[in-house]
Design an enzyme around this catalytic site. Sequence first.
Site, mmCIF file in Angstrom:
data_model
loop_
_atom_site.group_PDB
_atom_site.id
_atom_site.type_symbol
_atom_site.label_atom_id
_atom_site.label_comp_id
_atom_site.label_asym_id
_atom_site.label_seq_id
_atom_site.Cartn_x
_atom_site.Cartn_y
_atom_site.Cartn_z
ATOM 1 C CD GLN A 44 -13.703 -5.920 -1.298
ATOM 2 O OE1 GLN A 44 -13.956 -4.693 -1.613
ATOM 3 N NE2 GLN A 44 -12.550 -6.351 -1.609
ATOM 4 C CB VAL A 48 5.534 -4.528 -2.648
ATOM 5 C CG1 VAL A 48 6.582 -4.454 -1.542
ATOM 6 C CG2 VAL A 48 5.708 -3.119 -3.419
ATOM 7 C CD GLN A 74 -0.437 -6.873 -12.505
ATOM 8 O OE1 GLN A 74 -0.755 -6.148 -13.181
ATOM 9 N NE2 GLN A 74 -0.761 -8.251 -12.973
ATOM 10 C CE LYS A 75 -2.542 -9.800 -3.363
ATOM 11 N NZ LYS A 75 -3.020 -9.706 -2.207
ATOM 12 C CG HIS A 81 -1.778 -1.009 1.378
ATOM 13 N ND1 HIS A 81 -1.759 -2.016 2.348
ATOM 14 C CD2 HIS A 81 -3.123 -1.343 0.639
ATOM 15 C CE1 HIS A 81 -2.732 -2.692 2.043
ATOM 16 N NE2 HIS A 81 -3.465 -2.441 1.321
HETATM 17 O O1 PAF Z 1 -7.857 -4.292 -3.264
HETATM 18 C C1 PAF Z 1 -8.472 -3.891 -2.353
HETATM 19 O O2 PAF Z 1 -7.842 -3.813 -1.104
HETATM 20 C C2 PAF Z 1 -10.020 -3.600 -2.115
HETATM 21 O O3 PAF Z 1 -10.555 -4.605 -3.094
HETATM 22 C C3 PAF Z 1 -10.370 -2.269 -2.623
HETATM 23 C C4 PAF Z 1 -10.099 -1.910 -3.868
HETATM 24 C C5 PAF Z 1 -9.824 -1.242 -1.623
HETATM 25 C C6 PAF Z 1 -12.076 -1.960 -2.568
HETATM 26 O O4 PAF Z 1 -12.417 -2.428 -1.417
#
Ligand code: PAF
Length: 289
Positions: A63, A178, A150-151, A39
């Site tokens: 999700q 990373v 890209q992961k 991140h």
């Molecule tokens: O990759 C993530 O951490 C999540 O899928 C995202 C893009 C923040 C959406 O909740």
Amino acid sequence: MEIIRSIREYRGHIGSIRSNRPGVSIGFVPTMGYLHEGHLSLIDRARRENDLVVVSLFVNPKQFAQNEDFDSYPRDENKDIELCRMRQVDILFIPGEPEMYEPSHLTVVHVKSITEIMCGGFRPGHFDGVTTVVGKLFHIVQPNRAYFGQKDGQQTCVIQRMTRDLNFDIEIIVCPTVREPNGLAMSSRNAYLSPEGREKAAAIYRSLQEADRSFRKGESNVDRLIRIVHRELSRVPGIKIQYIECRNTISLKEISVIRHPALLAVAVFLESVRLIDNVILTPKESESS
Ligand code: PAF
């Protein structure tokens, strides 16, 4: 750094910035928190390329399926705040669940077909949750550029497709994965692994590298490349393969021979943790074209 928890406050804040600094560019890094070096590399890139950097922290319930790890997903808001401060983030947007989803929320953003394969085949509804929240965040944050790792190879394709199809005027920037020193792709879910698990998980990238080496030596047959990954992963006790697939990087269509850039991706379970990784195999001819 401003910490903002409401959409109304964010809009007021960004509106006054834009009227004082017309043309200000905004780089956006959406996250589910528990920030790691992956991140932070997105934040650093956003910092270099934009006037303002906005990061969101939101563990998006939509999700995660019922049987998935929403409740136990690692969270450490205070540490995330500290890390964002250190990386000179301008605005940290931390909406609560009721702020993002009113009880009457009915709308889903659905990208067809490319969400039903690979990870989507095993996690039905997952990408609807991702595109719904990212679509909402794009509308709220109004960035010029948004940064993804890209992961999550399939996620980046799906988000690029949504951005084009829905005419978001946002540049999607995909940044390299990373890795831990042993090659394991950084992920918040690595926190679930034991020290031995982390060592074993190094086999995931090792297997992809093995296939990559063979590809560079001239092997372009997809079945044979997949077999290499399978063989390497099968050597490690405890790794359960969910899928190994190789598809066109943009359309995610199946291929049997690599003639254009291809995404070689895997998902495995180790110590009940689902781990994903991928490499892009680019034929020499398309590198120069
Ligand atoms: O990759 C993530 O951490 C999540 O899928 C995202 C893009 C923040 C959406 O909740």
